[in-house]
Design an enzyme around this catalytic site. Sequence first.
Site, PDB file in Angstrom:
ATOM      1  N   ALA A  96       0.680  -1.052   0.079  1.00  0.00           N
ATOM      2  CA  ALA A  96       0.061  -0.053   0.090  1.00  0.00           C
ATOM      3  C   ALA A  96       0.864   1.457  -0.214  1.00  0.00           C
ATOM      4  CB  ALA A  96      -0.971  -0.021   1.126  1.00  0.00           C
ATOM      5  N   ASP A  97       0.160   2.146  -0.510  1.00  0.00           N
ATOM      6  CA  ASP A  97       1.085   3.452  -0.196  1.00  0.00           C
ATOM      7  C   ASP A  97      -0.118   4.769  -0.302  1.00  0.00           C
ATOM      8  OD1 ASP A  97       4.130   4.521  -0.920  1.00  0.00           O
ATOM      9  OD2 ASP A  97       2.719   5.934  -2.069  1.00  0.00           O
ATOM     10  N   THR A  98       0.332   5.775   0.211  1.00  0.00           N
ATOM     11  CA  THR A  98      -0.573   6.920   0.394  1.00  0.00           C
ATOM     12  C   THR A  98       0.225   8.290   0.069  1.00  0.00           C
ATOM     13  OG1 THR A  98      -1.471   5.855   2.275  1.00  0.00           O
ATOM     14  CG2 THR A  98      -1.966   8.318   2.302  1.00  0.00           C
TER      15      THR A  98
END
Length: 189
Positions: free
Chosen positions: A68-70
Site C-alpha cells: 500500500a502507498d498513500t
Amino acid sequence: MKTALVLASNSPRRRQLLQEAGLTFTIRPSTIEEHMDQKLPPSQVVTDLATQKAESVPKNDEEVVLGADTIVTVDGKILGKPSDEEEAFKTLRFLSGRTHEVFTGVALVKGKETSTFYSRTEVTFYELTDEEIMRYIGTGEPMDKAGAYGIQGKGALFVKEISGDYYAVVGLPLSKTVRELKKLGVSLP
C-alpha cells in the site's frame, strides 16, 4: 490450504488497522527504492507504488502480499513526507484552510496475479496559525507522514471536514481491502 496474508510494510498504522480488523498476517517489509512517475494521475501513482512494494517481497503460492502507498495532493501537486521541520512547516502552511486529496493505493499479489485499487478522500483543514503548526511539529508526528500530518493523531485537530474513507487517510482503505482479501481466499475473523 489456507491463504496466508503478508504485509509488505513496516507501517505501524497499516499493521494496527489489520490487527483491528482481526486479520492474522506476517510482516515482510519491502526494501525497494520506490520510483514515482509524477506525470501519472495520483490514482495510478499510488497503485504503481503499492504494486512495486507487493511484487518485491518474496512469497509462495499460498500467500497474498499486500502493498500500500498513500500520497497527498493539492491542485494535482503531490506532497510527500517532509524531509525536515522546515518542509513540514511549509506543507502545513500550504494545507491551511484548504481542501486536499488523499490517495491510498493497494496492491494484492497472489502467485502471478496482481490486483490493485485505490481510494480518494477529500480532507479540508481549518485555517492554522503558525503557533499551532510549530506546536504540532514539536510533537514529531508530521515527520514520517505524507502531507506532514496524521489524521489518527494530533493532526486530527486540524481537520474541518472529510469526504471519503477515513481509514484510507490513515493508510489503508480497510473495508475494501478486507473484501478483496476475502475474494483471494484469506481467512477473515
